[in-house]
Design a protein around this motif. Structure first.
Motif, PDB file in Angstrom:
ATOM      1  N   VAL A 163       0.862  -1.182   0.000  1.00 52.17           N
ATOM      2  CA  VAL A 163       0.000   0.000   0.000  1.00 52.17           C
ATOM      3  C   VAL A 163       0.895   1.227   0.000  1.00 52.17           C
ATOM      4  O   VAL A 163       2.014   1.192   0.522  1.00 52.17           O
ATOM      5  CB  VAL A 163      -0.950   0.037   1.219  1.00 52.17           C
ATOM      6  N   ASN A 164       0.386   2.306  -0.594  1.00 54.65           N
ATOM      7  CA  ASN A 164       1.199   3.528  -0.628  1.00 54.65           C
ATOM      8  C   ASN A 164       0.877   4.412   0.590  1.00 54.65           C
ATOM      9  O   ASN A 164      -0.095   4.170   1.319  1.00 54.65           O
ATOM     10  CB  ASN A 164       1.004   4.274  -1.944  1.00 54.65           C
ATOM     11  N   PRO A 165       1.690   5.433   0.818  1.00 58.42           N
ATOM     12  CA  PRO A 165       1.458   6.283   2.005  1.00 58.42           C
ATOM     13  C   PRO A 165       0.066   6.906   2.049  1.00 58.42           C
ATOM     14  O   PRO A 165      -0.496   7.099   3.138  1.00 58.42           O
ATOM     15  CB  PRO A 165       2.555   7.342   1.883  1.00 58.42           C
ATOM     16  N   ALA A 166      -0.512   7.252   0.867  1.00 54.03           N
ATOM     17  CA  ALA A 166      -1.846   7.869   0.866  1.00 54.03           C
ATOM     18  C   ALA A 166      -2.889   6.906   1.406  1.00 54.03           C
ATOM     19  O   ALA A 166      -3.786   7.305   2.169  1.00 54.03           O
ATOM     20  CB  ALA A 166      -2.214   8.313  -0.551  1.00 54.03           C
ATOM     21  N   LEU A 167      -2.781   5.612   1.044  1.00 58.68           N
ATOM     22  CA  LEU A 167      -3.746   4.638   1.548  1.00 58.68           C
ATOM     23  C   LEU A 167      -3.513   4.363   3.034  1.00 58.68           C
ATOM     24  O   LEU A 167      -4.467   4.126   3.787  1.00 58.68           O
ATOM     25  CB  LEU A 167      -3.665   3.340   0.741  1.00 58.68           C
ATOM     26  N   GLU A 168      -2.256   4.388   3.457  1.00 58.63           N
ATOM     27  CA  GLU A 168      -1.979   4.272   4.888  1.00 58.63           C
ATOM     28  C   GLU A 168      -2.709   5.366   5.665  1.00 58.63           C
ATOM     29  O   GLU A 168      -3.316   5.114   6.711  1.00 58.63           O
ATOM     30  CB  GLU A 168      -0.468   4.367   5.142  1.00 58.63           C
ATOM     31  N   ALA A 177       0.643  -3.328   8.743  1.00 66.05           N
ATOM     32  CA  ALA A 177      -0.639  -3.843   9.231  1.00 66.05           C
ATOM     33  C   ALA A 177      -1.514  -4.340   8.087  1.00 66.05           C
ATOM     34  O   ALA A 177      -2.409  -5.171   8.304  1.00 66.05           O
ATOM     35  CB  ALA A 177      -1.378  -2.761  10.012  1.00 66.05           C
ATOM     36  N   HIS A 178      -1.263  -3.842   6.876  1.00 67.65           N
ATOM     37  CA  HIS A 178      -2.034  -4.260   5.713  1.00 67.65           C
ATOM     38  C   HIS A 178      -1.554  -5.587   5.142  1.00 67.65           C
ATOM     39  O   HIS A 178      -2.365  -6.448   4.769  1.00 67.65           O
ATOM     40  CB  HIS A 178      -1.957  -3.201   4.600  1.00 67.65           C
ATOM     41  N   VAL A 179      -0.239  -5.716   5.002  1.00 67.27           N
ATOM     42  CA  VAL A 179       0.331  -6.813   4.216  1.00 67.27           C
ATOM     43  C   VAL A 179      -0.119  -8.158   4.790  1.00 67.27           C
ATOM     44  O   VAL A 179      -0.006  -8.419   5.993  1.00 67.27           O
ATOM     45  CB  VAL A 179       1.869  -6.715   4.196  1.00 67.27           C
ATOM     46  N   GLY A 180      -0.607  -8.999   3.876  1.00 65.34           N
ATOM     47  CA  GLY A 180      -1.039 -10.348   4.233  1.00 65.34           C
ATOM     48  C   GLY A 180      -2.451 -10.442   4.761  1.00 65.34           C
ATOM     49  O   GLY A 180      -2.929 -11.550   5.041  1.00 65.34           O
ATOM     50  N   ARG A 181      -3.155  -9.333   4.864  1.00 57.16           N
ATOM     51  CA  ARG A 181      -4.511  -9.357   5.414  1.00 57.16           C
ATOM     52  C   ARG A 181      -5.511  -8.852   4.376  1.00 57.16           C
ATOM     53  O   ARG A 181      -5.186  -8.030   3.527  1.00 57.16           O
ATOM     54  CB  ARG A 181      -4.589  -8.495   6.675  1.00 57.16           C
TER      55      ARG A 181
END
Length: 695
Positions: A163-168, A177-181
């Motif tokens: 994910v890019n910083p804007a989506l964070e 926290a996103h990766v793998g979920r």
């Protein structure tokens, strides 16, 4: 060398694991022995340099370099790799078709455990294509890192890979926290199931999905709902197989709110426009109240009641004080069926008494809208002292409540009450403004209806008071008469009839219609009627009498016109003289059933001036009936006047009947609904025997 999987398959698998971008660059694979002799030449190498395997196997790799190239560079690269270090560089090779080709190469040693020496594995690619790929990757990296649009890369199982910083920032969660979920695991307070269904559709069909709305709350702003516009595109490997999804998200909460507010504003304007055309068109009190209720459901509220002061509903002028409480009559309620809320409320026509301390009374006394945005047990407590109804409404799901007084010309006329149930949000300030506007329009219409009824009754009373109360039939003439006021106050006022005894046993039959409406026309009619009575008793010739009536009209401050018909009858001889001033012609019914309209010059209405009137003489057989009428009897919308006169004479041709029955029959057949204009009707049977004197 790795013998368990073909190298081509290894490369393809590696490209797929890398996400597909490596696979976008055609790569040649060449393997050499430890002395630099080519021992493997794959299909990619043949496509890149044009040589078939038999043409190159067993040759030294440096033989493939361009004749003008620095061969020492190529040899040094191979020797470096052979000594155990991986290297990369750019060389110019010689294509089989005789042209140079710039290559980027990656070389690495491959230990040979059996001989203790190293072979070299060489990857080669078109240098121009490689630079283009690297440039695209740089653009992607820049876009990914700097874009204000939220971007996420997901695998075929819809698990986040990147994910890019804007989506964070949008989600309020770090990339780790996103990766793998999956989205449904990560953000349970958004409509994740719908979004994942859209992504599966993209993976299955390859068709992008654009502007799918994600709504809900994220850790970035847990107290407020947001709206995102989401688009999904499938990522494929060189063979066209899906390897993931790229999602782009844009926070459109502000735009959506502005759009929603603009739409709400348009709906409010449309509702007010509809209110202007619908409410009060009938000038009927009950109908106006019901129109307000019907209009507000469901656009503004789930249920509505409209209550009007009981005194107003009874035709009494409303009072000015509410110190002793208020009595309201329910004249509007919506929806009339299918609503548990309206079923629990008092029915239409019920009079409701509220003491001075009740919220209804206080709202009327304050002359301001009363709002309970969130209805609960605490907020209904003040009203619960007077009625159990508020608690019952709360149990039925009413969660928001609003009362708006009906005020017109600085006078309180009643109150409209609005209820909301279900998923619709609570009433807000915009709803109060809209309800106030609707109530103001309804109040004006209700007050207009009040004034209409008052003026209508006044005009009818004035009109009837000026008509002859008791007509004594002259000897030899039988009389019947009818007056029917118009249903609209604007049409009441100008029609009248009379019968005057004259010298020599004669009688004057007269009928007239002032060309005006309302109280003013009734007043002018009264002056003309009195003038005719005074002049008729002087036995003035008909034409002179009509000129005197014109002079009476000329004395008015506001000029008016009137049609007039004056018939002088001698019942002994059956002789009649007819004088018309723009009035419909009289009809004659002879004893043998013959019916005709008297042919006489029509003349012009009184008040035009400068015109001479003409008298026509006719002789009637004994027992003939003369019918005088105003135009309200024969005029009808979208009907030809000659056709209507034909209907009149057709009805008169019926067998002989009493004059009362004749009058009732004419009105019943020619005016079956409420009259659009006043109707005056006078029937006289000429030359009938006088009744015997009482014994």
């Amino acid at each position: 060398m790795h013998e368990e999987m073909p190298l081509d398959d290894l490369i393809s698998s590696a490209a797929q694991d890398a996400g597909g971008w490596l696979g976008a660059l055609p790569v040649a694979l060449v393997a050499t022995s430890n002395d630099g002799m080519i021992v493997r030449w794959n299909h990619g190498a043949q496509q890149l340099l044009g040589y078939a395997p038999p043409e190159v196997l067993g040759r030294h790799i440096s033989d493939l370099l361009h004749p003008g190239a620095d061969r020492s560079l190529g040899r040094s690269l191979w020797e470096t790799a052979a000594t155990g270090r991986g290297v990369m560089g750019t060389v110019t090779a010689w294509h089989s078709k005789g042209h140079p080709l710039e290559l980027e190469i990656w070389a690495c040693p491959v230990p040979d455990r059996r001989h203790g020496a190293s072979a070299v594995l060489v990857f080669a690619a078109d240098a121009h294509a490689a630079r283009r790929i690297r440039g695209s990757s740089a653009v992607w990296d820049g876009l990914f890192a700097r874009s204000p649009v939220g971007i996420g890369v997901l695998d075929t199982q819809l698990r986040f890979l990147q994910v890019n910083p804007a989506l964070e920032a949008m989600n309020g969660l770090a990339e780790s926290a996103h990766v793998g979920r999956r989205l449904a695991e990560l953000l349970p307070e958004v409509n994740a199931d719908q979004m994942e269904e859209a992504m599966r559709q993209v993976l299955e069909t390859g068709e992008p999905v654009l502007d799918r709305r994600r709504t809900g709350r994220t850790p970035a702003d847990p107290d407020r709902d947001h709206v995102w516009s989401c688009s999904y595109v499938r990522v494929e490997d060189p063979a066209g197989r899906p390897i993931g999804v790229i999602a782009s998200l844009l926070d459109i909460t502000t735009q959506q709110r502005d759009h929603t507010e603009a739409e709400a504003g348009r709906r409010r304007l449309a509702l007010l426009s509809e209110a202007s055309s619908r409410i009060g068109a009938s000038l009927d009190l009950e109908r106006t109240a019901q129109e307000l209720a019907d209009l507000a459901v469901p656009h503004l509220a789930s249920a509505v009641t409209v209550d009007v002061l009981d005194s107003l509903a009874r035709g009494i002028e409303p009072g000015t004080g509410l110190a002793g409480g208020v009595a309201l009559r329910r004249l509007g309620k919506a929806p009339l069926t299918g609503s548990a809320v309206t079923q629990a409320l008092a029915p239409l026509g019920r009079t409701l008494i509220f003491p001075s301390t009740a919220p209804y009374t206080q709202a009327l006394a304050a002359r301001q809208s009363f709002l309970i945005a969130h209805l609960d047990e605490r907020t209904v407590a003040p009203a619960a002292r007077h009625s159990l109804k508020p608690a019952q409404l709360l149990e039925l799901g009413v969660h928001s409540f609003m009362m708006t007084p009906l005020i017109a010309r600085d006078m309180v006329l009643g109150v409209a009450t609005f209820y909301r149930t279900g998923p619709t949000g609570p009433f807000g300030s915009d709803d109060v403004t809209l309800a106030t506007e609707l109530a103001a329009r309804a109040a004006i219409s209700i007050d207009n209806a009040r004034l209409y009824h008052h003026e209508h009754e006044t005009a009818v009373v004035l009109q009837r008071s000026m008509l002859p109360q008791h007509i004594t039939p002259p000897v030899g003439i039988e009389i019947a008469h009818r007056y029917l006021p118009a249903s609209d106050v604007n049409e009441v006022g100008g029609d009248w009839y009379d019968v005057l005894p004259l010298s020599g046993g004669r009688a004057a039959l007269l009928i007239g219609d002032v060309m005006g409406h309302g109280i003013a026309a009734a007043a002018v009619m009264g002056r003309l009627s009195a003038t005719v009575r005074a002049l008729g008793r002087l036995d003035m010739p008909p034409t002179a009498l009509l000129h005197q009536l014109e002079a009476t009209l000329a004395d008015l401050s506001d000029p008016m016109l009137a049609t007039f018909l004056y018939v002088v009858c001698d019942p002994a001889t059956g002789h009649c003289s007819v004088t018309r001033a723009g009035h419909p012609p009289p009809a004659v019914v002879q004893p043998d059933g013959t019916v005709y309209l008297v042919k006489t010059p029509p003349g012009v209405p009184l008040g035009v001036g400068g015109i001479s009137f003409t008298t026509t003489d006719i002789d009637l057989p004994p027992g003939s009936t003369l019918v005088l009428y105003t135009d309200g009897l024969i005029e009808a919308r979208r009907r030809d006047i000659d056709e209507r006169l034909g209907e009149l004479t057709g009805l008169l041709a019926a067998p002989q009947q009493s004059l009362d029955h004749l009058c009732d029959s004419l009105i019943a057949h020619l005016v079956p609904a409420s009259a659009d204009d006043d109707i005056a009707l006078l029937a006289a049977r000429i030359g009938v025997p006088s009744p015997p004197p009482p014994v």
